[in-house]
Design a protein around this motif. Structure first.
Motif, PDB file in Angstrom:
ATOM      1  N   ASN A  23      64.444  85.029 112.002  1.00  0.00           N
ATOM      2  CA  ASN A  23      64.934  86.333 112.417  1.00  0.00           C
ATOM      3  C   ASN A  23      64.325  86.772 113.735  1.00  0.00           C
ATOM      4  O   ASN A  23      63.226  86.372 114.102  1.00  0.00           O
ATOM      5  N   THR A  45      71.316  92.022 112.517  1.00  0.00           N
ATOM      6  CA  THR A  45      70.263  92.468 111.618  1.00  0.00           C
ATOM      7  C   THR A  45      70.756  93.467 110.570  1.00  0.00           C
ATOM      8  O   THR A  45      70.441  93.344 109.394  1.00  0.00           O
ATOM      9  N   ARG A  69      62.831  87.861 104.896  1.00  0.00           N
ATOM     10  CA  ARG A  69      63.164  88.648 106.071  1.00  0.00           C
ATOM     11  C   ARG A  69      61.974  89.431 106.584  1.00  0.00           C
ATOM     12  O   ARG A  69      61.798  89.599 107.777  1.00  0.00           O
TER      13      ARG A  69
END
Length: 70
Positions: A23, A45, A69
Motif C-alpha cells: 500500500n 485507498t 493494510r
C-alpha cells in the motif's frame, strides 16, 4: 517499488492460500504470492475497505487483508 507483505494466513507450503499486499497513500495492491509476476488487483485507498466488507460474508480468510493494510 512496492513493499509487499505476506498475509498471516499464508503458510510456508505451496498448497496454502498465499496473498500479499502493498500500500501507498493513494492505492492498495493485492497479488498471489505464488505467482507475483501475474496480474494484481489495485484499489484506490478509499475503495479497499468496502471491497473487504463485501467479501467478508463469503470468504472469511479475506478479512486478513484488512489487518495487513495497517
Amino acid at each position: 517499488m512496492d513493499n509487499w507483505r505476506k498475509s498471516s494466513y499464508s503458510g510456508p507450503d505451496d498448497g496454502n492460500e498465499c496473498v500479499e499486499i502493498a500500500n501507498t497513500p493513494t492505492r492498495i495492491t493485492i497479488r498471489d504470492s505464488k505467482t507475483p509476476a501475474r496480474a494484481t488487483l489495485t484499489f484506490p485507498t478509499g475503495a479497499f475497505t468496502p471491497f473487504i466488507e463485501a467479501l467478508k460474508t463469503t470468504h472469511s480468510t479475506v478479512t486478513d487483508f484488512a489487518r495487513l493494510r495497517g
